[in-house]
Design a protein around this motif. Structure first.
Motif, PDB file in Angstrom:
ATOM      1  N   ALA A  19       0.834  -1.197   0.000  1.00 44.50           N
ATOM      2  CA  ALA A  19       0.000   0.000   0.000  1.00 44.50           C
ATOM      3  C   ALA A  19       0.873   1.253   0.000  1.00 44.50           C
ATOM      4  N   ASP A  20       0.312   2.350  -0.485  1.00 41.33           N
ATOM      5  CA  ASP A  20       1.028   3.625  -0.590  1.00 41.33           C
ATOM      6  C   ASP A  20       0.209   4.693   0.124  1.00 41.33           C
ATOM      7  N   GLU A  21       0.812   5.335   1.109  1.00 39.84           N
ATOM      8  CA  GLU A  21       0.105   6.339   1.908  1.00 39.84           C
ATOM      9  C   GLU A  21      -0.470   7.457   1.043  1.00 39.84           C
ATOM     10  N   ARG A  22       0.192   7.777  -0.062  1.00 37.17           N
ATOM     11  CA  ARG A  22      -0.240   8.897  -0.911  1.00 37.17           C
ATOM     12  C   ARG A  22      -1.308   8.496  -1.918  1.00 37.17           C
ATOM     13  N   SER A  23      -1.572   7.207  -2.022  1.00 38.67           N
ATOM     14  CA  SER A  23      -2.522   6.730  -3.028  1.00 38.67           C
ATOM     15  C   SER A  23      -3.961   6.923  -2.562  1.00 38.67           C
ATOM     16  N   GLN A  24      -4.837   7.260  -3.521  1.00 42.68           N
ATOM     17  CA  GLN A  24      -6.270   7.339  -3.249  1.00 42.68           C
ATOM     18  C   GLN A  24      -7.022   6.341  -4.122  1.00 42.68           C
ATOM     19  N   GLU A  25      -6.312   5.297  -4.555  1.00 42.34           N
ATOM     20  CA  GLU A  25      -6.901   4.270  -5.397  1.00 42.34           C
ATOM     21  C   GLU A  25      -8.019   3.582  -4.619  1.00 42.34           C
ATOM     22  N   TRP A  26      -9.167   3.341  -5.254  1.00 45.94           N
ATOM     23  CA  TRP A  26     -10.364   2.905  -4.522  1.00 45.94           C
ATOM     24  C   TRP A  26     -10.199   1.542  -3.874  1.00 45.94           C
ATOM     25  N   ARG A  27      -9.419   0.646  -4.494  1.00 42.43           N
ATOM     26  CA  ARG A  27      -9.246  -0.670  -3.884  1.00 42.43           C
ATOM     27  C   ARG A  27      -8.424  -0.579  -2.601  1.00 42.43           C
ATOM     28  N   GLN A  28      -7.447   0.325  -2.586  1.00 39.86           N
ATOM     29  CA  GLN A  28      -6.694   0.531  -1.351  1.00 39.86           C
ATOM     30  C   GLN A  28      -7.583   1.170  -0.296  1.00 39.86           C
ATOM     31  N   ASP A  29      -8.402   2.143  -0.710  1.00 37.73           N
ATOM     32  CA  ASP A  29      -9.311   2.780   0.244  1.00 37.73           C
ATOM     33  C   ASP A  29     -10.245   1.756   0.876  1.00 37.73           C
ATOM     34  N   ALA A  30     -10.759   0.817   0.066  1.00 37.42           N
ATOM     35  CA  ALA A  30     -11.659  -0.211   0.586  1.00 37.42           C
ATOM     36  C   ALA A  30     -10.945  -1.089   1.611  1.00 37.42           C
ATOM     37  N   LEU A  31      -9.689  -1.406   1.346  1.00 36.22           N
ATOM     38  CA  LEU A  31      -8.898  -2.197   2.284  1.00 36.22           C
ATOM     39  C   LEU A  31      -8.686  -1.440   3.594  1.00 36.22           C
ATOM     40  N   LEU A  32      -8.332  -0.166   3.498  1.00 35.71           N
ATOM     41  CA  LEU A  32      -8.086   0.622   4.705  1.00 35.71           C
ATOM     42  C   LEU A  32      -9.355   0.784   5.535  1.00 35.71           C
ATOM     43  N   ARG A  33     -10.503   0.925   4.865  1.00 31.16           N
ATOM     44  CA  ARG A  33     -11.761   1.014   5.607  1.00 31.16           C
ATOM     45  C   ARG A  33     -12.069  -0.303   6.314  1.00 31.16           C
ATOM     46  N   GLY A  34     -11.778  -1.422   5.635  1.00 32.32           N
ATOM     47  CA  GLY A  34     -11.987  -2.719   6.266  1.00 32.32           C
ATOM     48  C   GLY A  34     -11.116  -2.896   7.493  1.00 32.32           C
ATOM     49  N   LEU A  35      -9.870  -2.503   7.380  1.00 31.61           N
ATOM     50  CA  LEU A  35      -8.966  -2.601   8.522  1.00 31.61           C
ATOM     51  C   LEU A  35      -9.451  -1.739   9.679  1.00 31.61           C
ATOM     52  N   ALA A  36      -9.946  -0.542   9.362  1.00 30.40           N
ATOM     53  CA  ALA A  36     -10.460   0.350  10.403  1.00 30.40           C
ATOM     54  C   ALA A  36     -11.660  -0.274  11.103  1.00 30.40           C
ATOM     55  N   ARG A  37     -12.553  -0.913  10.321  1.00 32.83           N
ATOM     56  CA  ARG A  37     -13.708  -1.581  10.940  1.00 32.83           C
ATOM     57  C   ARG A  37     -13.259  -2.672  11.898  1.00 32.83           C
ATOM     58  N   ASP A  38     -12.163  -3.346  11.551  1.00 34.36           N
ATOM     59  CA  ASP A  38     -11.663  -4.438  12.383  1.00 34.36           C
ATOM     60  C   ASP A  38     -10.788  -3.950  13.532  1.00 34.36           C
ATOM     61  N   GLY A  39     -10.591  -2.633  13.605  1.00 37.47           N
ATOM     62  CA  GLY A  39      -9.830  -2.067  14.721  1.00 37.47           C
ATOM     63  C   GLY A  39      -8.336  -1.964  14.491  1.00 37.47           C
ATOM     64  N   TYR A  40      -7.912  -1.822  13.211  1.00 37.60           N
ATOM     65  CA  TYR A  40      -6.487  -1.730  12.890  1.00 37.60           C
ATOM     66  C   TYR A  40      -6.194  -0.480  12.063  1.00 37.60           C
ATOM     67  N   VAL A  41      -5.003   0.046  12.243  1.00 37.22           N
ATOM     68  CA  VAL A  41      -4.533   1.166  11.423  1.00 37.22           C
ATOM     69  C   VAL A  41      -3.166   0.803  10.846  1.00 37.22           C
ATOM     70  N   VAL A  42      -2.857   1.414   9.708  1.00 40.18           N
ATOM     71  CA  VAL A  42      -1.579   1.174   9.047  1.00 40.18           C
ATOM     72  C   VAL A  42      -0.527   2.112   9.614  1.00 40.18           C
TER      73      VAL A  42
END
Length: 276
Positions: free
Chosen positions: A89-112
């Protein structure tokens, strides 16, 4: 069986992002090797990258709780997989598939934990381990099905789906409706005839706190006639205030989902155990 730290939607999002992020067979072969799946996903396979990644994802989901050795110690296969994916993953990216992954991680209680590239990205838990949101999510779903609370189950699923696509206003509204519906269904489950006479959701919640039922504790400040209780405050906080751009909106929506799941688990466990 070890607890699995990520829900299925998060693992699926990780797999979809991996299919986008990887450009060479060498990259996917390295991940396969690190996960110990080289016998199932062979380096000399004629499969293309996309199909190879799809096969990898299916194996991970099928054997999610299998424990493997990693460079950081023992981990479930699904945990090791997600941690491998997040390195791409790239912190500067706003690619939708990465965003979906980051939202999933947040729901599960994790941050990158983002790095400067000299070290791989990593994950850390954003919540105490005792909360265990993936397990809470699974338990809430199981108990809703057990009690046949189909209305609140539908609202919960819609809340998660809205959060997955980043529709914060819709997610906020569904989280509140989910908890309102849950208390409605609990009232009708405990005292169906009396619940019918109450006339409103507020009255049915008050019924649950009455001395003859006592499902909501007045002494525990879960309910109070003056509206200054945990349940009253929770619904005020959950009231949707619309969708506005910015990270704070995403964080607040995720927090609402977290507290909704934890509260629902407490209520459903209490109903299952017959405790007040």
């Amino acid at each position: 069986m070890r607890d699995i730290p990520f829900t299925r939607p998060t693992v699926v999002a990780a797999n979809e992002f991996l299919g986008f992020a990887l450009k060479t067979h060498t990259q996917i072969n390295k991940i396969v090797l690190r996960l110990g799946l080289e016998d199932e996903v062979t380096a000399g396979s004629t499969l293309g990258i996309e199909k190879k990644v799809d096969l990898l994802g299916r194996l991970v989901l099928a054997r999610a709780d299998e424990v493997i050795e990693t460079s950081e110690g023992k981990a479930t296969l699904v945990e090791a997989f997600v941690r491998q994916v997040i390195e791409h993953a790239d912190e500067r990216s706003q690619e939708w598939r990465q965003d979906a992954l980051l939202r999933g991680l947040a729901r599960d209680g994790y941050v990158v934990v983002w790095t400067d590239g000299r070290q791989p990205n990593s994950l850390r838990s954003a919540l105490p381990g005792e909360i265990d949101l993936p397990a809470a999510n699974d338990e809430v779903h199981l108990l809703l099905k057990h009690f046949k609370f189909t209305t609140s189950l539908g609202h919960l699923d819609q809340a998660v789906e809205a959060h997955t696509r980043g529709d914060w206003a819709a997610a906020n509204g569904q989280i509140r409706t989910f908890l309102e519906g849950l208390l409605e269904e609990i009232a009708f489950y405990i005292e169906p005839s009396k619940a019918k006479t109450m006339g409103s959701s507020e009255n049915r919640r008050a019924m649950l706190a009455s001395t003859d039922i006592g499902f909501l504790g007045v002494k525990r400040n879960e309910w109070s006639p003056d509206g200054k209780s945990f349940i009253h405050g929770l619904f005020k906080m959950l009231h949707s205030d619309g969708s506005h751009p910015g990270l704070s909106t995403e964080d607040h929506c995720t927090f609402r989902l977290h507290i909704g799941l934890v509260t629902a688990r407490m209520l459903l466990r209490r109903l299952r155990e017959g405790k007040v």
